[in-house]
Design a protein around this motif. Structure first.
Motif, mmCIF file in Angstrom:
data_model
loop_
_atom_site.group_PDB
_atom_site.id
_atom_site.type_symbol
_atom_site.label_atom_id
_atom_site.label_comp_id
_atom_site.label_asym_id
_atom_site.label_seq_id
_atom_site.Cartn_x
_atom_site.Cartn_y
_atom_site.Cartn_z
ATOM 1 N N THR A 253 0.882 -1.175 0.000
ATOM 2 C CA THR A 253 0.000 0.000 0.000
ATOM 3 C C THR A 253 0.914 1.217 0.000
ATOM 4 O O THR A 253 1.291 1.729 1.057
ATOM 5 N N PRO A 254 1.306 1.691 -1.166
ATOM 6 C CA PRO A 254 2.333 2.739 -1.251
ATOM 7 C C PRO A 254 1.945 4.020 -0.526
ATOM 8 O O PRO A 254 0.769 4.388 -0.460
ATOM 9 N N ARG A 255 2.942 4.661 0.018
ATOM 10 C CA ARG A 255 2.747 5.961 0.654
ATOM 11 C C ARG A 255 2.342 7.011 -0.383
ATOM 12 O O ARG A 255 1.492 7.853 -0.137
ATOM 13 N N LEU A 256 2.975 6.929 -1.559
ATOM 14 C CA LEU A 256 2.642 7.804 -2.676
ATOM 15 C C LEU A 256 2.673 7.006 -3.968
ATOM 16 O O LEU A 256 3.477 6.081 -4.121
ATOM 17 N N ALA A 267 4.277 6.060 -16.958
ATOM 18 C CA ALA A 267 5.331 5.524 -16.096
ATOM 19 C C ALA A 267 4.918 5.815 -14.660
ATOM 20 O O ALA A 267 4.531 6.945 -14.349
ATOM 21 N N THR A 268 4.999 4.802 -13.790
ATOM 22 C CA THR A 268 4.476 4.949 -12.430
ATOM 23 C C THR A 268 5.533 4.601 -11.401
ATOM 24 O O THR A 268 6.141 3.529 -11.450
ATOM 25 N N LEU A 269 5.727 5.508 -10.461
ATOM 26 C CA LEU A 269 6.663 5.305 -9.363
ATOM 27 C C LEU A 269 5.873 5.136 -8.080
ATOM 28 O O LEU A 269 5.001 5.943 -7.757
ATOM 29 N N LEU A 270 6.186 4.070 -7.338
ATOM 30 C CA LEU A 270 5.546 3.792 -6.058
ATOM 31 C C LEU A 270 6.540 4.095 -4.938
ATOM 32 O O LEU A 270 7.687 3.646 -4.979
ATOM 33 N N ILE A 271 6.107 4.849 -3.943
ATOM 34 C CA ILE A 271 6.964 5.225 -2.817
ATOM 35 C C ILE A 271 6.457 4.534 -1.565
ATOM 36 O O ILE A 271 5.269 4.597 -1.243
ATOM 37 N N GLY A 272 7.391 3.879 -0.835
ATOM 38 C CA GLY A 272 7.014 3.143 0.368
ATOM 39 C C GLY A 272 7.562 3.760 1.640
ATOM 40 O O GLY A 272 7.608 4.975 1.802
ATOM 41 N N ASP A 273 8.024 2.903 2.542
ATOM 42 C CA ASP A 273 8.479 3.343 3.859
ATOM 43 C C ASP A 273 9.873 3.953 3.805
ATOM 44 O O ASP A 273 10.639 3.726 2.862
ATOM 45 N N ALA A 274 10.207 4.683 4.864
ATOM 46 C CA ALA A 274 11.565 5.207 5.024
ATOM 47 C C ALA A 274 12.478 4.088 5.503
ATOM 48 O O ALA A 274 12.039 3.129 6.158
ATOM 49 N N PRO A 276 16.245 2.903 7.511
ATOM 50 C CA PRO A 276 17.107 3.395 8.594
ATOM 51 C C PRO A 276 18.238 4.293 8.096
ATOM 52 O O PRO A 276 18.782 5.095 8.848
ATOM 53 N N ALA A 277 18.587 4.155 6.800
ATOM 54 C CA ALA A 277 19.693 4.937 6.241
ATOM 55 C C ALA A 277 19.279 6.341 5.820
ATOM 56 O O ALA A 277 20.093 7.101 5.303
ATOM 57 N N GLY A 278 18.010 6.685 6.009
ATOM 58 C CA GLY A 278 17.551 8.011 5.628
ATOM 59 C C GLY A 278 17.108 8.124 4.192
ATOM 60 O O GLY A 278 16.932 9.229 3.673
ATOM 61 N N THR A 279 16.909 6.988 3.529
ATOM 62 C CA THR A 279 16.370 6.970 2.176
ATOM 63 C C THR A 279 14.948 6.417 2.236
ATOM 64 O O THR A 279 14.398 6.191 3.317
ATOM 65 N N VAL A 280 14.344 6.176 1.069
ATOM 66 C CA VAL A 280 12.962 5.718 1.008
ATOM 67 C C VAL A 280 12.868 4.569 0.002
ATOM 68 O O VAL A 280 13.458 4.629 -1.081
ATOM 69 N N TYR A 281 12.126 3.514 0.376
ATOM 70 C CA TYR A 281 11.911 2.409 -0.553
ATOM 71 C C TYR A 281 11.014 2.865 -1.706
ATOM 72 O O TYR A 281 10.063 3.634 -1.506
ATOM 73 N N ALA A 282 11.327 2.371 -2.910
ATOM 74 C CA ALA A 282 10.539 2.754 -4.077
ATOM 75 C C ALA A 282 10.559 1.629 -5.099
ATOM 76 O O ALA A 282 11.369 0.695 -5.020
ATOM 77 N N ARG A 283 9.653 1.746 -6.065
ATOM 78 C CA ARG A 283 9.548 0.713 -7.098
ATOM 79 C C ARG A 283 8.930 1.316 -8.350
ATOM 80 O O ARG A 283 7.977 2.101 -8.278
ATOM 81 N N ASP A 284 9.503 0.978 -9.496
ATOM 82 C CA ASP A 284 8.900 1.287 -10.784
ATOM 83 C C ASP A 284 7.849 0.206 -11.034
ATOM 84 O O ASP A 284 8.163 -0.980 -11.037
#
Length: 446
Positions: A253-256, A267-274, A276-284
């Motif tokens: 359930t993507p954050r964005l 083209a669709t980008l899915l943004i998930g959780d943050a 620990p390294a200060g980045t964010v999980y994502a997926r095309d």
């Protein structure tokens, strides 16, 4: 007699020195010109068809070129980072030996230079018949250069130390790291949705407009900047080449969800959780890959709708305005541009109401410049308390060759100035000083 003998001796010495300079020194390069260094290889970068790179980490990557297009073939098939691969191949073809440390006949012990088990290995195959491996060992004691050899040559030489970063490439370094695959010229819409966010923008004739949650002119710089970042954005790291466990990354359930419209496709980008390294999980959405992106991209994507609104109150520029009407104090002021009829003459402005007369060009330019530079400092959702129920000023500008028009109304409450362009919702809060300067410029036309 003694003086004559001395003169003869000096003449002989001078002639000998001159002959030395002519026959010996003339063959040397001019002062300050370094001796050309030997090349490690004899091929051009365009000749290379295959590269294999074993990094210091042990990562091994194989790349092949077909029809001038590089592809990653090991440890998996995929696209490459063209910039990285071109830099690698060009540096290999142009590799200079800074100094030869040991010739083959010296039978040097390669382990003394870290070449028995080299830190880095770069294999190269070319159309000209080269099939070689560059081995890179330890740094020199001063740290400025690296020991290197071509496998099988037993010749040890030095290469510049900065090339360590060029050749010590992992698979991640050499693979394509773009987060979304699209061409900016194809983009006609942008949609960003989340739990508390739903923004849609549309582009027609290179002009962006907001269509949800409000209909308004969009800021060209902000919107194009975000589209550009999505098209060129790079992955920070790869988390999984393929996985069905999307919930562990917050991607079930993507954050964005960011959808870039490309005519008949998207083209669709899915943004998930943050992370620990200060980045964010994502997926095309078109790939199974899970990667991370910079948190700053998330911050940019989560900005509110007002950030996408056009901040310039007007779209016209002083050079393309052709007519201006201003209603204030129950009086209408009208100005129109008169095109020059003779070569060498400049266009001029005339006042046509409330009375007719010529207008000083610099004074008119000052007014148009100050009006066109008016910008929203912020926006308010409601027009209540803005003075726009009974605006003090109404301006109609005609501009461009097609006769485009913009109507802007301005209201003032105490020291606050508000304005609306056309039928846009809410109101823009203007800089009071900038508005007062525009009024002073108008007064100068009286």
């Amino acid at each position: 007699m003694r003086g004559l003998r001395s003169t003869a001796v000096l003449l002989v010495v001078a002639l000998g020195l001159g002959a030395y300079i002519y026959f010996v020194e003339s063959d040397r390069p001019p002062g300050g010109t370094p001796e050309p260094r030997d090349m490690a290889f004899d091929f051009e970068s365009d000749d290379i068809t295959r590269l294999s790179v074993t990094a210091e980490s042990g990562d091994r990557t194989v790349l092949e070129k077909t029809d001038d297009r590089w592809q990653l073939v090991e440890p998996f098939a995929g696209a490459v980072d063209v910039t990285e691969v071109v830099a690698l191949s060009s540096s290999l073809a142009a590799l200079e030996m800074q100094r030869v440390v040991a010739e083959p006949e010296d039978a040097a012990d390669l382990t003394a230079f870290g070449l028995g088990e080299p830190r880095i290995e770069v294999g190269v195959t070319t159309t000209t018949g080269t099939d070689a491996r560059l081995l890179i060992g330890e740094q020199t004691p001063t740290g400025g250069d690296l020991y290197a050899t071509v496998a099988g040559s037993n010749r040890v030489f030095l290469i510049s130390g900065y090339l360590d970063g060029t050749f010590n490439k992992t698979t991640f370094d050499l693979r394509d790291k773009t987060i979304l695959d699209f061409t900016r010229d194809q983009v006609d819409s942008l949609e960003i949705t989340g739990a508390d966010l739903a923004i849609r923008l549309r582009q027609v004739d290179n002009r962006w407009s907001l269509v949800h949650p409000i209909e308004a002119h969009a800021d060209l710089g902000v919107t194009n900047g975000l589209v550009g970042r999505l098209s060129t954005g790079q992955m920070a790291a790869i988390e999984a080449e393929s996985t069905d466990a999307l919930e562990s990354f917050g991607l079930d359930t993507p954050r964005l969800t960011v959808t870039v419209g490309l005519g008949s496709s998207a083209a669709t980008l899915l943004i998930g959780d943050a992370t620990p390294a200060g980045t964010v999980y994502a997926r095309d959405a078109a790939r199974n890959l899970v990667f991370t992106v910079s948190e700053s991209l998330l911050t940019e994507l989560e900005q509110g709708v007002d950030e996408y609104r056009r901040k310039n109150l007007f779209a016209f520029r002083p050079f393309n305005a052709t007519a201006l009407e201003i209603d204030r104090d129950d009086e209408r002021w009208k100005f129109e541009k008169v095109e020059a009829t003779a070569e060498g003459e400049a266009d001029r402005w005339r006042r046509t109401a409330p009375d007719e007369g010529d207008v000083e060009p610099n004074v008119m330019d000052d007014l148009l410049g100050k009006l066109s530079n008016l910008r929203a400092e912020s926006f308010v959702a409601s027009r209540d308390g803005t003075g726009l129920d009974a605006p003090g000023w109404t301006m109609l500008v005609t501009f461009d060759e097609d006769g485009a028009q913009e109507r802007v109304v301005v209201g003032r409450v105490d020291d606050e100035v508000f304005a609306v362009n056309g039928d846009e919702p809410g109101a823009a809060r203007l800089n009071t000083r900038a508005w007062d300067d525009a009024l002073e410029a108008l007064d100068a036309l009286e």
